[in-house]
Design an enzyme around this catalytic site. Structure first.
Site, short mmCIF file in Angstrom:
data_model
loop_
_atom_site.label_atom_id
_atom_site.label_comp_id
_atom_site.label_asym_id
_atom_site.label_seq_id
_atom_site.Cartn_x
_atom_site.Cartn_y
_atom_site.Cartn_z
N ARG A 1 100.23 23.52 -11.82
CA ARG A 1 99.18 24.55 -11.81
C ARG A 1 98.06 24.17 -10.84
O ARG A 1 97.64 24.96 -10.00
CB ARG A 1 98.63 24.72 -13.23
CG ARG A 1 97.70 25.90 -13.41
CD ARG A 1 97.05 25.85 -14.78
NE ARG A 1 98.02 25.86 -15.84
CZ ARG A 1 98.40 26.95 -16.51
NH1 ARG A 1 97.88 28.11 -16.20
NH2 ARG A 1 99.28 26.88 -17.48
N HIS B 1 90.88 25.88 -23.98
CA HIS B 1 91.74 25.88 -22.80
C HIS B 1 93.01 26.69 -23.08
O HIS B 1 93.30 27.06 -24.21
CB HIS B 1 92.12 24.46 -22.38
CG HIS B 1 91.01 23.72 -21.70
ND1 HIS B 1 90.03 23.04 -22.41
CD2 HIS B 1 90.70 23.57 -20.39
CE1 HIS B 1 89.18 22.49 -21.55
NE2 HIS B 1 89.56 22.80 -20.33
N HIS B 2 93.77 26.89 -22.03
CA HIS B 2 95.02 27.65 -22.10
C HIS B 2 96.05 26.97 -23.00
O HIS B 2 95.95 25.78 -23.33
CB HIS B 2 95.59 27.83 -20.69
CG HIS B 2 95.83 26.52 -19.99
ND1 HIS B 2 97.00 25.82 -20.08
CD2 HIS B 2 95.01 25.79 -19.19
CE1 HIS B 2 96.93 24.71 -19.37
NE2 HIS B 2 95.72 24.66 -18.82
N THR C 1 93.18 13.72 -13.19
CA THR C 1 94.08 13.51 -14.33
C THR C 1 93.27 13.20 -15.59
O THR C 1 92.32 12.42 -15.55
CB THR C 1 95.03 12.33 -14.03
OG1 THR C 1 95.76 12.63 -12.84
CG2 THR C 1 96.00 12.09 -15.18
N THR C 2 93.67 13.78 -16.71
CA THR C 2 93.01 13.50 -17.99
C THR C 2 93.99 12.80 -18.92
O THR C 2 95.16 12.63 -18.62
CB THR C 2 92.49 14.79 -18.62
OG1 THR C 2 93.57 15.72 -18.82
CG2 THR C 2 91.43 15.45 -17.74
N GLY D 1 102.05 16.01 -7.34
CA GLY D 1 102.37 17.06 -8.32
C GLY D 1 102.19 18.45 -7.75
O GLY D 1 101.60 19.33 -8.38
N THR E 1 86.96 17.04 -19.82
CA THR E 1 85.58 17.51 -19.67
C THR E 1 84.79 17.32 -20.96
O THR E 1 83.63 16.88 -20.95
CB THR E 1 85.56 18.99 -19.26
OG1 THR E 1 86.28 19.14 -18.05
CG2 THR E 1 84.14 19.49 -19.08
N LYS F 1 97.87 23.46 -22.08
CA LYS F 1 97.20 22.17 -21.92
C LYS F 1 97.73 21.19 -22.96
O LYS F 1 97.83 21.50 -24.14
CB LYS F 1 95.68 22.32 -22.07
CG LYS F 1 94.91 21.04 -21.75
CD LYS F 1 93.43 21.31 -21.59
CE LYS F 1 92.66 20.03 -21.32
NZ LYS F 1 93.09 19.38 -20.06
#
Length: 270
Positions: free
Chosen positions: A15, A158-159, A102-103, A11, A169, A162
Site C-alpha cells: 500500500r 485505522h483501516h 515500519t511499525t 516492498g 503513531t 492494519k
C-alpha cells in the site's frame, strides 16, 4: 537528473510502497534506481512504473537489495520489522540514508537499528506527516503543563488491513506525553481493558484501537480532568502525506552525519 539522489523503495507492491514509487517518479528532486520485492513475488522483472499505474519507468522490480543499495543514496522502507533490520544493515554498508516508516518494532529490532546508525543516517518515525509531528510536539508540551489530575487517553483508528496495534503513531504520541511528565511509557501504558479492571491508576496513559473499512489514520489525544477535557486531534485523509514526508526525510538526510534521527529533526521541531 543524475545529480539528484538515487532512491530505492522496498516492498514496492504494498500500500505504501506503491505510493512511494509514484512520489519518487513524480519528483524532480530524486531518482528511482530500484524497487524491491521478495524473490517469489509476481512483480519481479516487471516495470514498476507500469505496475503502479503510470508510464514505464525503465526500472524493473528486483529481489536483490545488495545490488540495489549499492547504486542508491537513500532507501524508503515501510515494510515489516524483520525485513527492516536487514535492510538497515545493508543500507549502512552502502552508506545510504535509510528512512523507516515500519511499525511494530521491538526493543531487539531497535537495538539493531542503533547499531546500523553508527555507520549511516537512519530517519525513523511512526508517522511521516507534518501534522502528526506537530501534534507530537504539542502532546509533550500539554502533558508537561497539565499534571496527573488530567488522565491521558490515546484513541486511534485505522483501516481493516492494519496488522499492528496500537499504531506506531499512537505509541509515538504516548512516548511524547510520557516524556512530558518525566515518565517512561512502558511503566504507565495501559493497552487493553476487559472485564472488571478496577479503577484507573493515576498517571496511566491508556490506548484504544479501532480497525475498520478504509480509514487512513485518525489519532485523538485526550486529557480528561475534573470538569473539563482537552482534545488534540489529527485526521489523515490521503496516504500521500506519508510518502511526501518520507521523501522530505531522505533528501534532508543526504548531508547529515551517521546517527538516528526523527521527523522532528527533519522538520526542525527537535
Amino acid at each position: 537528473m543524475q545529480d539528484t539522489p538515487g532512491l530505492v523503495v522496498t516492498g514496492a507492491s504494498g500500500r505504501m510502497g506503491r505510493l512511494l514509487v509514484r512520489t519518487v517518479l513524480e519528483s524532480d528532486r530524486a531518482r528511482l534506481v530500484a524497487a524491491l520485492e521478495r524473490p517469489d513475488h509476481p512483480w519481479i522483472g516487471q516495470d514498476v512504473g507500469t505496475l503502479t499505474g503510470g508510464a514505464p519507468a525503465g526500472t524493473p522490480v528486483t529481489a536483490d537489495p545488495v545490488e540495489a543499495f549499492a547504486r542508491a543514496q537513500g532507501v524508503l522502507d515501510f515494510t515489516a520489522p524483520g525485513a527492516t533490520v536487514e535492510f538497515a544493515r545493508l543500507a549502512a554498508q552502502a552508506r545510504a540514508v535509510h528512512v523507516i516508516g515500519t511499525t511494530g518494532l521491538t526493543a531487539e529490532h531497535l537495538a539493531r537499528l542503533s547499531a546500523a546508525a553508527r555507520h549511516a543516517v537512519i530517519v525513523r518515525a511512526g508517522n511521516m506527516s507534518l501534522g502528526v509531528n506537530l501534534l507530537t510536539a504539542l502532546a509533550r508540551k500539554v502533558a508537561a503543563a497539565l499534571d496527573e489530575d488530567y488522565d491521558i487517553e490515546i484513541i486511534e483508528a485505522h483501516h481493516a488491513g492494519k496488522v499492528d496495534a496500537p499504531s506506531g503513531t499512537a505509541l509515538m504520541l504516548g512516548e511524547a506525553a510520557a516524556e512530558g511528565r518525566g515518565r517512561a511509557l512502558s511503566d504507565i501504558a495501559v493497552r487493553s481493558r476487559d472485564g472488571i479492571t478496577g479503577e484507573r491508576q493515576r498517571g496511566a496513559i491508556g490506548f484504544s484501537c479501532v480497525r475498520g473499512g478504509d480509514i487512513v489514520g485518525e489519532h485523538d489525544l485526550l486529557f480528561a480532568g475534573q470538569g473539563e477535557r482537552v482534545l488534540l486531534r489529527h485526521v489523515a485523509t490521503d496516504r500521500r502525506v506519508f510518502a511526501r514526508g518520507a521523501l522530505k526525510a531522505v533528501l534532508w538526510g543526504q548531508d547529515k552525519p551517521p546517527g538516528e534521527y526523527s521527523m522532528a529533526d527533519v522538520l526542525g521541531l527537535g
